[in-house]
Write a protein that holds these residues in place. Structure first.
Motif, short mmCIF file in Angstrom:
data_model
loop_
_atom_site.label_atom_id
_atom_site.label_comp_id
_atom_site.label_asym_id
_atom_site.label_seq_id
_atom_site.Cartn_x
_atom_site.Cartn_y
_atom_site.Cartn_z
N THR A 115 -3.70 9.33 -0.46
CA THR A 115 -2.95 8.80 -1.59
C THR A 115 -2.20 9.92 -2.30
N GLN A 159 0.70 11.19 -0.04
CA GLN A 159 1.84 10.28 -0.01
C GLN A 159 2.67 10.38 -1.29
N TRP A 160 2.02 10.53 -2.42
CA TRP A 160 2.76 10.68 -3.68
C TRP A 160 3.50 12.01 -3.71
N THR A 184 -2.12 4.37 0.65
CA THR A 184 -2.84 4.49 -0.61
C THR A 184 -4.03 3.55 -0.61
N GLY A 185 -5.01 3.88 -1.42
CA GLY A 185 -6.15 2.98 -1.61
C GLY A 185 -7.26 3.11 -0.61
N ARG A 222 0.82 -1.21 0.00
CA ARG A 222 0.00 0.00 0.00
C ARG A 222 0.86 1.27 0.00
N VAL A 267 3.81 3.82 -1.58
CA VAL A 267 4.14 4.18 -2.96
C VAL A 267 5.45 3.55 -3.39
#
Length: 411
Positions: free
Chosen positions: A355, A358-359, A348-349, A321, A323
């Motif tokens: 999400t 985090q990116w 993520t998700g 989960r 990145v």
């Protein structure tokens, strides 16, 4: 309206220039923080793994070191390291310790328990052992801690706004039809389309003289790097101005809560019911249950945090989960006395806002796509520096021109 944005862009750029230069230069080094520090100080970053000997667990090492540092608490334990890497520990002063700690980061040989180095993280007066940490402090807080983070957070917010203003100013102005004849002959004249006229802003006129080259480098460079500049700007708000970033993102995207609603205790819990070993066992069990329920794979365990103020442990792993495997943020929080699960966080998700965040943070810190991304982020630091310098040069040239016009009028 366009001229108004020109003035705003000019003065925002001048306000940001010095800080962006500093951030660009320091960021170029920070992209290779671990690699550079290992190159500079292999004596405390690297160890020689003995043949047929397993490493001592980080939790056991923390217990061994507690006797050497009785005024400190080992609230953050790094659980993952390569076979030839030393284990690092960050120390926190115990409540009531008014003198603080002489050292708050130590490096230990995980096979022998030997203390390799100790430092006050980021204190440049201790010499080269703190050069990279000091650059890190400059980059994220101007080495002014909370005050510096607030200043950089506000500047990052202005930078985010200026990214959109700068992009708008590259768009071609509307063409005006000056006569009926010109309008009638427009099909034959074949004027540039809007996109073809905008394409000029993406190019550099290398033969146009120094002033034009400088202007084109600033404009075209800003366009080619625009997406990553926006990532840097908005993620800097996330790092340093959380009270703005998260409410804004929360109005646009869903977000997970992670322990924000857990109240702080009247007194810090210095002796929890679960010691570090029991907490590690509990964390592993809870994470295994979570991975089965949410159907994700665990790559490796990363950290164990203890928050005495809330009486909670947080167990963190790198999972599918996350990145990337370098970005370990899959977490479970539980009660430090009972082991009851209190909160979970899936990078993520689970929620779109998390999400995206985090990116953004992973791109900013070059924790995705390995060495190519590190090189790119390091190069981006030089790009930010270049855009700042060219912007200041444009302002100086126009300022000189305006001053010359005033002198001529006075004459």
């Amino acid at each position: 309206m366009r001229q108004t944005f020109v003035v705003i862009h000019r003065y925002l750029g001048l306000t940001l220039a010095l800080f962006l230069m500093l951030a660009g230069v320091t960021g170029s080094f920070i992209a290779f923080y671990d690699e550079l520090e290992t190159l500079m100080h292999p004596e405390f970053r690297l160890v020689q793994p003995p043949a047929q000997q397993t490493a001592i667990s980080a939790v056991t090492l923390a217990g061994m070191l507690q006797q050497k540092y009785p005024d400190a608490m080992f609230n953050r334990i790094n659980l993952h390291h390569a076979a030839d890497e030393a284990v690092s520990f960050y120390l926190q002063a115990r409540p009531g310790n008014k003198n603080g700690l002489a050292f708050d980061e130590i490096f230990v040989n995980p096979y022998s328990g030997q203390l390799l180095a100790e430092r006050k993280w980021g204190d440049i007066t201790q010499g080269s052992i703190n050069l990279l940490p000091f650059l890190y402090r400059l980059h994220f807080s101007l080495a002014l801690e909370k005050t510096g983070r607030l200043i950089l957070g506000v500047l990052a917010l202005l930078w985010t706004v200026d990214c959109f203003i700068g992009a708008y100013l590259t768009l071609p102005a509307r063409q005006r039809q000056t006569s009926i004849l010109k309008s009638a002959l427009s099909d034959q004249a074949k004027p540039y389309s809007w996109l073809r006229r905008w394409w000029r802003a993406w190019r550099v006129r290398w033969q146009g003289g120094a002033a034009k080259v400088n202007f084109d480098l600033h404009r075209a460079g800003g366009l080619w790097l625009w997406a990553m500049l926006l990532v840097f700007a908005w993620s800097s708000v996330a790092f340093n101005l959380r009270d703005v970033y998260y409410p804004v993102m929360g109005t646009l995207f869903a977000k997970q809560g992670f322990g924000e609603d857990i109240p702080r205790l009247a007194q810090p819990l210095l002796q929890p019911g679960l010691d570090a070993n029991a907490a590690l066992t509990t964390g592993r069990s809870l994470m295994q249950q979570l991975s089965q329920a949410k159907q994700f794979a665990i790559h490796h365990e990363a950290k164990l945090y203890y928050d005495a103020g809330k009486g909670t442990y947080t167990y963190i792993v790198s999972s599918s989960r996350d990145v990337s495997e370098k970005s370990a943020n899959t977490a479970v929080m539980f009660n430090a006395n009972s082991g009851e699960r209190l909160a979970v966080y899936l990078p993520t998700g689970a929620a779109a806002g998390d999400t995206i965040t985090q990116w953004l943070l992973a791109l900013h810190t070059a924790k995705v796509w390995g060495l190519p991304m590190q090189i790119f982020v390091s190069t981006m630091g030089a790009g930010v520096l270049g855009l700042s310098v060219t912007g200041v040069l444009i302002w100086l040239k126009k300022r000189h021109a305006r001053k010359r016009v005033r002198q001529l009028k006075q004459a």
